[in-house]
Write a protein that holds these residues in place. Structure first.
Motif, PDB file in Angstrom:
ATOM      1  N   ASP A 211       3.516  -0.158  -1.467  1.00 40.05           N
ATOM      2  CA  ASP A 211       4.389   0.754  -0.716  1.00 40.05           C
ATOM      3  C   ASP A 211       5.498   0.024   0.049  1.00 40.05           C
ATOM      4  O   ASP A 211       6.261   0.665   0.781  1.00 40.05           O
ATOM      5  N   GLU A 212       5.591  -1.287  -0.111  1.00 45.44           N
ATOM      6  CA  GLU A 212       6.602  -2.060   0.609  1.00 45.44           C
ATOM      7  C   GLU A 212       7.940  -2.014  -0.123  1.00 45.44           C
ATOM      8  O   GLU A 212       8.016  -1.821  -1.344  1.00 45.44           O
ATOM      9  N   ASP A 213       9.020  -2.222   0.631  1.00 45.88           N
ATOM     10  CA  ASP A 213      10.319  -2.496   0.024  1.00 45.88           C
ATOM     11  C   ASP A 213      10.364  -3.988  -0.318  1.00 45.88           C
ATOM     12  O   ASP A 213       9.861  -4.831   0.443  1.00 45.88           O
ATOM     13  N   PHE A 236       1.788  -1.486 -10.300  1.00 47.68           N
ATOM     14  CA  PHE A 236       2.766  -0.643  -9.611  1.00 47.68           C
ATOM     15  C   PHE A 236       4.187  -1.135  -9.893  1.00 47.68           C
ATOM     16  O   PHE A 236       4.408  -2.281 -10.277  1.00 47.68           O
ATOM     17  N   ARG A 239       9.557  -1.260  -5.310  1.00 45.37           N
ATOM     18  CA  ARG A 239      10.783  -0.606  -4.852  1.00 45.37           C
ATOM     19  C   ARG A 239      11.736  -1.707  -4.358  1.00 45.37           C
ATOM     20  O   ARG A 239      11.581  -2.261  -3.289  1.00 45.37           O
TER      21      ARG A 239
END
Length: 327
Positions: A211-213, A236, A239
């Protein structure tokens, strides 16, 4: 079974004589060829000259070295032992000649090399410093960039040596006319901003960062896809928030809290004060660093010495690649 050869200084002390290396070569050739005539043909002498050389060597050693038959010749035990000495002596002379020529080659000339930044400010800087201190008369030229920018110049003869790399999932850009020697294998760590909740863990699994940038290399880099590839292996799609090919800029962005980034372990000791690094478990992605030269068959003394110093510097750097304790 004959005795092991003594060193030449030991032989000289025991015999009290200084042996003529040229005559030793003649005896060795007689042994190899099996006759004085064949040895004469191989050395460009007359059979009579070969016989005279052997006789003189027997006087020097005060020993019978050959047994002469009507149609053959054989070495005595003393002759066989002397040939064994001769083999060792000639090997040492060849080694001395090569070393002297190498030193002569380092008393002048030029060495042109290229490197990428993260290895350039660590391993390469150390090797260059030591090379210049030992061989100040060699003109050193250094180009800094990315391998895809300068490896072609190496192939074209504009450079003598280059540093290159490959990452897991991304193959190094080496052509068939180049020789790449492994220099350093290092873990890729994850750089997190100070205060990130995962820092205290010291090591993380990549799915925990889904879920990190992320901050990744730009499209100009040959390793642009590395972050996507490694994260996809962990299940995954990362991003990507920013792209940069400079690890120092990447660290500044991490410190600002705008994203996280992969960081090669060799860069740890120059980490931003507001950045912490953690290891990836169970299997960290890797970066491999290479020394690349042209496949000419003959390495110049300058290139050989620089590669030796690069290996020493890389070996000294390896223990420093363990990330510091979190906190």
């Amino acid at each position: 079974m004959s005795a092991a050869p003594q060193r030449p200084e030991e032989a000289a002390e025991s015999s009290g004589a200084t042996l003529d290396v040229r005559r030793l070569k003649v005896l060795r050739e007689v042994f190899i060829r099996g006759s004085m005539t064949a040895a004469a043909d191989a050395l460009g002498y007359t059979p009579s000259a070969i016989s005279q050389q052997i006789t003189a060597l027997e006087r020097e050693t005060d020993a019978v070295l050959v047994e002469r038959g009507p149609q053959s010749i054989a070495l005595t035990e003393a002759g066989q032992i002397l040939v064994e000495h001769t083999e060792w002596i000639l090997e040492q002379l060849d080694l001395a000649d090569a070393q002297v020529k190498a030193i002569a080659g380092l008393r002048g000339g030029r060495l042109r090399m290229a490197t990428f930044r993260s290895i350039g400010e660590t391993v390469v800087a150390e090797a260059l410093t030591r090379f210049h201190a030992a061989w100040p008369e060699v003109e050193l030229r250094l180009v800094e960039g990315e391998p895809e920018e300068y490896v072609g110049r190496l192939a074209q003869g504009e450079l003598d040596l280059a540093l290159s790399f490959e990452y897991d999932g991304v193959v190094a850009p080496h052509g068939s006319d180049l020789v790449a020697e492994a220099l350093l294998d290092e873990e890729m760590l994850v750089a997190l901003p100070a205060g990130h909740p995962l820092i205290e863990r010291g090591a993380v699994a990549l799915p925990e960062l889904a879920d990190e940038d992320w901050i990744a290399s730009s499209h100009r880099s040959s390793v642009h896809e590395f972050t996507r590839i490694v994260c996809s292996w962990a299940g995954f799609e990362p991003r990507i928030a920013f792209e940069t090919d400079d690890y120092h800029i990447a660290q500044s962005l991490v410190a600002a809290g705008v994203g996280i980034a992969f960081l090669p372990a060799v860069s740890v000791h120059t980490a931003h004060p507001d950045v912490r690094v953690v290891q990836i478990r169970p299997r960290p992605p890797m970066r491999r660093v290479f020394v690349v030269t042209r496949d000419t068959g003959v390495a110049s003394p300058c290139v050989t010495e620089m590669i030796r110093l690069l290996r020493n510097a890389a070996a000294a750097e390896t223990p420093r690649t363990t990330p510091p304790a979190a906190g």
